[in-house]
Design an enzyme around this catalytic site. Sequence first.
Site, PDB file in Angstrom:
ATOM      1  N   GLU A  30       6.988   4.426  46.923  1.00  0.00           N
ATOM      2  CA  GLU A  30       7.364   5.679  46.254  1.00  0.00           C
ATOM      3  C   GLU A  30       8.458   6.466  46.987  1.00  0.00           C
ATOM      4  OE1 GLU A  30       4.647   4.337  45.303  1.00  0.00           O
ATOM      5  OE2 GLU A  30       4.231   5.021  43.269  1.00  0.00           O
ATOM      6  N   TYR A  42       8.594   7.229  50.197  1.00  0.00           N
ATOM      7  CA  TYR A  42       8.145   8.035  51.332  1.00  0.00           C
ATOM      8  C   TYR A  42       8.596   7.387  52.655  1.00  0.00           C
ATOM      9  CZ  TYR A  42       5.321  10.873  48.132  1.00  0.00           C
ATOM     10  OH  TYR A  42       4.915  11.723  47.130  1.00  0.00           O
ATOM     11  N   ARG A  83       0.130   0.128  50.440  1.00  0.00           N
ATOM     12  CA  ARG A  83       0.778   0.282  49.125  1.00  0.00           C
ATOM     13  C   ARG A  83       2.240  -0.095  49.305  1.00  0.00           C
ATOM     14  NH1 ARG A  83       0.018   4.911  44.761  1.00  0.00           N
ATOM     15  NH2 ARG A  83       1.175   3.899  43.086  1.00  0.00           N
ATOM     16  N   HIS A 118      10.209   8.672  43.915  1.00  0.00           N
ATOM     17  CA  HIS A 118      10.191   9.965  43.207  1.00  0.00           C
ATOM     18  C   HIS A 118      11.572  10.340  42.687  1.00  0.00           C
ATOM     19  CE1 HIS A 118       6.042  10.879  43.630  1.00  0.00           C
ATOM     20  NE2 HIS A 118       6.088  10.579  44.910  1.00  0.00           N
ATOM     21  N   GLN A 153       0.823  16.905  31.688  1.00  0.00           N
ATOM     22  CA  GLN A 153       0.903  18.347  31.490  1.00  0.00           C
ATOM     23  C   GLN A 153      -0.078  19.174  32.312  1.00  0.00           C
ATOM     24  OE1 GLN A 153       1.972  17.800  26.967  1.00  0.00           O
ATOM     25  NE2 GLN A 153       1.520  19.919  27.339  1.00  0.00           N
TER      26      GLN A 153
END
Length: 673
Positions: free
Chosen positions: A165, A167, A215, A253, A340
């Site tokens: 991701e 990081y 991961r 991201h 949401q």
Amino acid sequence: MHFPTLFSPLDLGPFTVPNRLIMGSMHTGLEESPKHFGRLAEFFRSRAAGGAALIITGGVSPSDAGRAMPGGAAMLTEADVELHRCIPDAVHQAGGRICLQLLHTGRYGFHPKVISSTNAQAPISPFQPHALSAEEIQAEIASFAEASRLAEMAGYDGVEIMGSEGYFINQFTSPALNDRTDEWGGSADNRQRLAVEIVKAVKAVVSDNFLIIFRISLLDLVPKGTPWSEVASLAKKLEAEGVHLLNSGIGWHESRVPTIASMVPHAAFKDATSRLKSIVGIPVAVTNRINMPDQAEALLAEGLADMATMARPWLADANWGVKAEQGHAEEINTCIGCNQACLDHVFVGKSVTCLVNPYALNEHKLQVVPAAVPKSIAVIGGGVAGMSAAVEAAERGHKVSLYERNETLGGQFLLAAAIPGKEDYAQTLRYFKARLAALGVTVHLGVEVTAQDLKEAGVSTVILATGVRPRVPELPGVERANVVRYDQLLSGEVAPASSVAVIGAGGIGFDVCEFLLHCDAPVTATKDFLQHWGIDCEDDAQGGLVKPQPQHAHRRIVLCQRSTTKPGKSLGKTTGWIHRTALRMGGVEHLVGVEYLRIDDEGLWYRLDGVEQCLAVEQVVLCSGQVSELGLQESLIEAGLGVHVIGGADKAAELDAKRAIRQGVDVVMALSA
Ligand code: NAP
Ligand code: SF4
């Protein structure tokens, strides 16, 4: 037996799990404050009881610099151990297992002390990172080991080392960022050194019973990112160092490709996981947009992965696993990928919950308890507000009748489900219908109920959830045949023309543009989706990115608004960029700051910068908001019935399914006290 592969045990090395379900890591906003750890413990306990064999916590930093924000969650001292203890204890009481996710954010951190392989600033952070020296890197490696030791002391069953991701670890492994010239950068071996050294250091301080998950970023989805050949070499090294389980990571991201939103097809990136499984001997977990047991079962039965990681689906339904195992999959409250109430809340500092399940992370204050005095309740309106209220009331022992004017339940959600990429919204309707049936709610369809009918039926209390009707602006020509409301278009009552002006650039205006782009050129199949966004799961493209081949209808679409704000400003934080990108890729034009004048045979006339002009289109679609439908309210009150208005009927201006479903719960709780 239902879903036999999903519900078969798996030996992970340190221990055996009874099924293949992982509840993946999610930031809940509670990790930061120990005063909420009891609430977090209850959240995890209920998911373990609901069938999640292995839970991974939200990200917790192993070092001060790795925190997500000032005061962000970290596992640094024995004092932290004591605070955390209640979390694994609660999960173990429910018979589950839980791993602490070690998340070092690197340059994604939102504070001035951020560190990385590089001093290049992330596009999503205002802070420039400090590029670590070799000595400083050693200190960060040691912090992973210490945090793992502390996690084991706290009672966790293992750690997940977050290596994807975008990081910290990914900032070293990926060639997109790591251009260092020392032993920590340059060649793939050097870039991968940090990940390998972290695993070695962790293994050296924990017991053999402690699970190590890594991961791994299978697809960086950023330019110049990691090619598959390097993902494969890293995976093999991690296996050799003793990692027990590889979890799939998809996208960074900062990626400009959707990876978890509703328009991503189910398990769209499964082929990347399948490749991983084919080259390692340890178990691997497949992720992203898996939300129902038949999907997970098919992936596992095919041998494509050993476990299925789902995160948001466990927010949407605490009992996902138990319902699947017991053959009640139709009663699973399915995550619809809307973001949401979960991710969008994280970004505005609000506590996370779920649009379709207001109980999520509110388990401490919302509980289903029988009503003090059961009532005879009529719910009028079968949209999500009405269905939520009807289910809630029946659960609490009230006698409930639900009346819907149309022949089908669903209201605005029926229209939403017609938008390409929002097909999962139909799952919410399936869930509510299954619950209404299981709870014995009497559902009257195609009925315009009156106050008199309700009085005669002995009803004392009415929940009015009659929703909204589209606002039709006062505009000369609005009654013409070339003008249609959005509901007429989405329901199939009117076919789209080949050139269309859309009036109103709110959420529905954007949705209608997506409908116009894709109703006859769908990109909902995985193959089409991957081509459309330019994703490579088969070759060795850097970052898994190739040239996009967008598919869309050949029709002119012009999205119009009176205001001068950026189009799509009102859209969700984590999905708005996707909708804006999708419209840009489809060539949708924007007219901003216009004054509408009239509609005639030539098209839509408007004034812009003082100049009167005509937009020559064949069709004008009205997406100009809604007004509450409250026709019955007065007669109900006059008849002496207790009337409680919820959903769009209560507030059309902020038509919002999250509020509507929550109001259904709240109104019944108040009536049940
Ligand atoms: P909305 O925000 O009410 O949008 C309607 C737009 O129509 C207004 O922004 C306004 O824009 C324009 N408008 C209002 N009155 C008008 C008039 N008399 N004449 C011409 N234009 C007029 O919301 P919506 O699009 O109907 O969506 C309803 C709700 O559903 C919103 O709360 C939305 O957030 C939610 N929703 C969200 C999504 C999503 O996030 N993906 C998708 C669907 C729905 P101008 O004044 O600028 O012209
Ligand atoms: Fe899924 Fe939406 Fe609930 Fe988030 S808010 S868990 S995306 S249904």
